[in-house]
Design a protein around this motif. Structure first.
Motif, mmCIF file in Angstrom:
data_model
loop_
_atom_site.group_PDB
_atom_site.id
_atom_site.type_symbol
_atom_site.label_atom_id
_atom_site.label_comp_id
_atom_site.label_asym_id
_atom_site.label_seq_id
_atom_site.Cartn_x
_atom_site.Cartn_y
_atom_site.Cartn_z
ATOM 1 N N GLY A 9 0.851 -1.175 0.000
ATOM 2 C CA GLY A 9 0.000 0.000 0.000
ATOM 3 C C GLY A 9 0.890 1.228 0.000
ATOM 4 O O GLY A 9 1.919 1.274 -0.677
ATOM 5 N N ARG A 10 0.517 2.231 0.775
ATOM 6 C CA ARG A 10 1.316 3.455 0.868
ATOM 7 C C ARG A 10 2.510 3.169 1.788
ATOM 8 O O ARG A 10 2.365 3.026 3.006
ATOM 9 N N THR A 11 3.694 3.070 1.174
ATOM 10 C CA THR A 11 4.870 2.566 1.879
ATOM 11 C C THR A 11 5.959 3.624 1.989
ATOM 12 O O THR A 11 6.252 4.324 1.020
ATOM 13 N N ALA A 12 6.574 3.706 3.183
ATOM 14 C CA ALA A 12 7.710 4.596 3.406
ATOM 15 C C ALA A 12 8.965 3.763 3.605
ATOM 16 O O ALA A 12 8.922 2.684 4.212
ATOM 17 N N LEU A 73 4.753 9.647 9.058
ATOM 18 C CA LEU A 73 3.727 8.610 9.108
ATOM 19 C C LEU A 73 2.332 9.203 8.997
ATOM 20 O O LEU A 73 1.476 8.690 8.266
ATOM 21 N N GLU A 74 2.121 10.295 9.696
ATOM 22 C CA GLU A 74 0.792 10.915 9.719
ATOM 23 C C GLU A 74 0.517 11.698 8.443
ATOM 24 O O GLU A 74 -0.542 11.537 7.813
ATOM 25 N N VAL A 78 0.920 6.835 5.857
ATOM 26 C CA VAL A 78 1.713 5.628 5.600
ATOM 27 C C VAL A 78 0.995 4.393 6.146
ATOM 28 O O VAL A 78 0.553 4.375 7.294
ATOM 29 N N GLU A 79 0.903 3.368 5.314
ATOM 30 C CA GLU A 79 0.301 2.097 5.735
ATOM 31 C C GLU A 79 1.354 1.070 6.143
ATOM 32 O O GLU A 79 1.118 0.240 7.020
ATOM 33 N N THR A 80 2.510 1.091 5.474
ATOM 34 C CA THR A 80 3.592 0.154 5.746
ATOM 35 C C THR A 80 4.908 0.916 5.773
ATOM 36 O O THR A 80 5.134 1.794 4.918
ATOM 37 N N VAL A 81 5.772 0.583 6.725
ATOM 38 C CA VAL A 81 7.103 1.170 6.754
ATOM 39 C C VAL A 81 8.120 0.043 6.602
ATOM 40 O O VAL A 81 8.000 -1.020 7.208
ATOM 41 N N VAL A 82 9.106 0.263 5.722
ATOM 42 C CA VAL A 82 10.176 -0.698 5.471
ATOM 43 C C VAL A 82 11.461 -0.120 6.043
ATOM 44 O O VAL A 82 11.916 0.946 5.612
ATOM 45 N N ILE A 83 12.058 -0.825 7.007
ATOM 46 C CA ILE A 83 13.202 -0.285 7.749
ATOM 47 C C ILE A 83 14.476 -0.975 7.283
ATOM 48 O O ILE A 83 14.662 -2.185 7.483
ATOM 49 N N THR A 84 15.369 -0.201 6.651
ATOM 50 C CA THR A 84 16.627 -0.733 6.110
ATOM 51 C C THR A 84 17.824 0.102 6.539
ATOM 52 O O THR A 84 18.852 0.104 5.862
ATOM 53 N N GLU A 99 3.209 1.763 17.449
ATOM 54 C CA GLU A 99 2.318 2.576 18.279
ATOM 55 C C GLU A 99 1.346 3.375 17.434
ATOM 56 O O GLU A 99 0.228 3.670 17.878
ATOM 57 N N ALA A 100 1.763 3.733 16.218
ATOM 58 C CA ALA A 100 0.901 4.500 15.327
ATOM 59 C C ALA A 100 -0.038 3.605 14.513
ATOM 60 O O ALA A 100 -0.838 4.113 13.712
ATOM 61 N N GLY A 101 0.054 2.303 14.689
ATOM 62 C CA GLY A 101 -0.812 1.389 13.950
ATOM 63 C C GLY A 101 -0.362 1.124 12.535
ATOM 64 O O GLY A 101 -1.143 0.621 11.712
ATOM 65 N N VAL A 102 0.908 1.419 12.226
ATOM 66 C CA VAL A 102 1.449 1.199 10.888
ATOM 67 C C VAL A 102 2.062 -0.194 10.819
ATOM 68 O O VAL A 102 2.687 -0.662 11.776
#
Length: 446
Positions: A9-12, A73-74, A78-84, A99-102
């Protein structure tokens, strides 16, 4: 997984080192997902990734600094966050995103020390939300074959495992050129490689680690060992050094387009040198490590990791009550000083290593002749694991079918992340104390 719905979805994207490119390409290739923001302190690297988005036919996206993460995020929905990003920083993004529900997808290892692991697990328990850890080696077809064979009872109960992993003097040396060389950033190779090696064993034998004893040292790299064995050079970093031009351990950032753009050209932003001398003083991680691990099933593993081998690959032997299973994978049979230096793609599995070899899986049941099992070998993309993992986590690309086979069952959550990490954390503590370390001493809220 927090739900059965594919990630995306909307991904960061958080962190824009070379590993992030795999996720960016995978997300853009799926019509129901898009990259909507980048979180990165280095403007040059962030710009490179916006250029990558443009080259893939996607729009450029806003770039946020780390202290603007919650705002991102807000504001970007953002629906999904990818941490690299750097491994030691994962928790700084995992916790507020949960905590933000992402929905959270993090590169392995999940984090680098006990306190950060506790913080992540406590957040999961408090919020009731879960995260996904990208254990891409689970999706490798050869590793799936091993899993299926053991699960089918072909060797009976697994009683012991011997695991030898060899990193060569190009790939192995790379951990001593970059931020991984300090435990404060990476936790050392025991923590960094927990995302491959220890998770594989946990998953293969369906067990959780209980006790670890280990010995580790800096035996080959670093100033003292380099001088002792005659490999040492005196330069600080390879770029601009005449001495480094004749050093087979040096990496040429400007000889690889990707490395030049995201590291050499970005140095002015943060002063990070990606091509440091592997025989420099002050390296804080080990390059030769031996472990003894006991699991909750009673199985015991002997493990050895060498980061300075002339060839790259691994051997794993499973001894069971009904027989023995042997795996050997040769990712690079040898290296020559005149071989091309490691490229950005090879560093993170996109391309095959030079002089690639094969893989064998041998089943030897008691009182029977051994049998070589048919294997599907792929070079690059971590044995095909990256591509297959993306299709499971983010859904199939147009024209692909939804995977309902082995790969679809291999997603990993925070407990899997913690259990893999626990072996590395206990190993580091055993290195420090010369004592056996039990998982209870970590006090993880599992």
């Amino acid at each position: 997984m927090s739900s059965s719905k594919p990630l995306g979805g909307r991904t960061a994207i958080v962190g824009t080192g070379s590993r992030a490119a795999m996720f960016v390409r995978g997300i853009v290739a799926r019509p129901k997902s898009s990259v909507v923001a980048i979180c990165e302190p280095n403007a040059v690297r962030a710009s490179y990734y916006n250029d990558l988005l443009t080259s893939l036919g996607a729009p450029t996206v806003p770039v946020y600094k780390p202290d603007q993460f919650k705002e991102m995020l807000e504001k970007e929905n953002v629906e999904t966050v990818v941490i690299t990003c750097v491994d030691a920083l994962h928790d700084l993004y995992i916790v507020p995103a949960l905590e933000a529900g992402v929905r959270v997808l993090t590169e392995k290892p999940m984090t680098t020390d006990v306190a950060k692991c506790r913080r992540i697990l406590e957040t999961v328990n408090r919020t009731g939300r879960h995260l996904t850890v990208t254990f891409n080696y689970r999706y490798n077809p050869v590793h799936e074959l091993v899993k299926r064979t053991i699960a089918a009872g072909e060797i009976g109960e697994v009683l012991s495992v011997h695991f030898e992993w060899l990193l060569d003097t190009v790939h192995g040396a790379d951990y001593f050129r970059r931020w991984h060389r300090q435990k404060s950033n990476s936790g050392g190779l025991m923590v960094h490689k927990s995302g491959h090696h220890f998770d594989l064993v946990n998953w293969w034998i369906d067990a959780e680690p209980e006790t670890v004893a280990g010995m580790g040292r800096l035996a080959f790299y670093g100033e003292e060992a380099g001088k002792k064995h005659g490999w040492a050079r005196s330069y600080e970093r390879a770029r601009g050094s005449a001495e480094a031009k004749n050093d087979p351990f040096a990496i040429d950032l400007e000889g690889d387009e990707t490395l030049k753009k995201i590291y050499a050209d970005a140095e002015g932003e943060d002063g990070y040198y990606r091509d440091q001398n592997v025989f420099a003083p002050g390296i804080g991680i080990e390059d030769d490590m031996s472990l003894l691990v006991r699991y909750n099933t009673g199985a015991v593993m002997t493990y050895h990791l060498t980061a300075y081998s002339p060839w790259e690959g691994y051997r794993v032997m499973f001894n069971g009550s009904q027989g023995r299973l042997e795996l050997e994978v040769v990712e690079s049979a040898y290296r020559l000083a005149e071989d091309p230096q490691l490229t950005g793609g090879q560093i993170h599995g996109k391309a095959a290593l030079p002089n690639a070899g094969g893989a064998t899986v041998k089943l030897h049941k008691l009182w029977q002749k051994p049998v070589l099992l048919p294997v599907q070998v792929e070079h690059g993309e971590h044995g095909g694991g990256d591509r297959r993992m993306l299709s499971v986590l983010f859904g199939p690309q147009p024209g692909e079918e939804v995977d309902t086979g082995d790969a679809s069952k291999q997603g990993a959550n925070e407990r899997d992340g913690a259990m893999a990490l626990a072996v590395g954390l206990m190993a580091n503590e055993s290195f420090r104390t010369n004592q056996f370390v039990h998982i209870k001493s970590l006090a993880l809220p599992l």
